[in-house]
Design an enzyme around this catalytic site. Structure first.
Site, short mmCIF file in Angstrom:
data_model
loop_
_atom_site.label_atom_id
_atom_site.label_comp_id
_atom_site.label_asym_id
_atom_site.label_seq_id
_atom_site.Cartn_x
_atom_site.Cartn_y
_atom_site.Cartn_z
N THR A 10 31.30 45.67 19.06
CA THR A 10 32.40 44.84 19.54
C THR A 10 33.71 45.60 19.63
O THR A 10 33.88 46.68 19.06
CB THR A 10 32.60 43.62 18.62
OG1 THR A 10 33.02 44.07 17.33
CG2 THR A 10 31.33 42.80 18.50
N ASP A 11 34.64 44.98 20.34
CA ASP A 11 36.01 45.50 20.38
C ASP A 11 36.78 44.90 19.20
O ASP A 11 36.20 44.20 18.35
CB ASP A 11 36.67 45.19 21.72
CG ASP A 11 36.78 43.69 22.03
OD1 ASP A 11 36.66 42.85 21.10
OD2 ASP A 11 36.98 43.35 23.20
N CYS A 12 38.08 45.14 19.15
CA CYS A 12 38.86 44.66 18.00
C CYS A 12 38.95 43.14 17.92
O CYS A 12 39.28 42.59 16.88
CB CYS A 12 40.26 45.28 18.01
SG CYS A 12 41.23 44.83 19.45
N GLY A 13 38.60 42.44 19.00
CA GLY A 13 38.61 40.98 19.01
C GLY A 13 37.27 40.35 18.66
O GLY A 13 37.13 39.14 18.70
N VAL A 15 34.51 40.76 20.37
CA VAL A 15 33.74 40.51 21.59
C VAL A 15 32.97 41.77 21.93
O VAL A 15 33.49 42.89 21.79
CB VAL A 15 34.70 40.12 22.75
CG1 VAL A 15 33.96 40.03 24.07
CG2 VAL A 15 35.40 38.81 22.42
#
Length: 145
Positions: A10-13, A15
């Site tokens: 995932t990314d930092c969010g 997602v």
């Protein structure tokens, strides 16, 4: 084929990072071939390699940390030297569509020259996608009051 989404995906969010879906497609193609009795390792040893010449993705909804995604893969088109795999990725529990896409691959020899697809690939079924499995709920339905 199922893929569990970990923090590294995932990314930092939280997602799924968009490019990771291409990795999931690659895994699903190998899984598809294995399920149909085609060993990529054996083909490589015999001098047949595959190169992706086109990939397309359409993002429908976000995959998130902790999700388990189900990837359906099928051979949607084939010629003498190329094959196109279609992919549909859904969140396993809800069956929510996450990503749709495809990848076209060509067969090449060890020097990278285009060759015919091996017979084992030419004999694979192609056509329509598998039917999505019905969502099964273990929760009880609430009746209106």
């Amino acid at each position: 084929m199922n893929v569990r989404i970990y923090y590294e995906d995932t990314d930092c969010g939280g997602v799924v990072y968009y490019a990771n879906y291409l990795k999931y497609f690659e895994r699903a193609r190998t899984h598809y071939l294995d399920d149909h009795g085609v060993s990529v390792t054996t083909l490589l040893a015999q001098g047949t390699q595959f190169m992706v010449v086109q990939a397309a993705l359409t993002y429908r909804s976000p995959g998130r940390y902790g999700d388990t995604l189900t990837i359906d893969t099928w051979l949607s088109a084939r010629s003498k030297a190329s094959m196109t795999f279609a992919h549909s990725i859904r969140e396993r529990a809800s069956r929510r569509l996450v990503v749709e896409g495809s990848a076209t691959l060509v067969a090449v020899d060890r020097e990278g020259r285009l060759i015919r697809l091996p017979r084992c690939i030419l004999e694979l079924p192609s056509g329509n996608p598998p039917r999505p499995t019905a969502r099964r709920s273990t929760a009880r339905r609430r009746l209106p009051r």
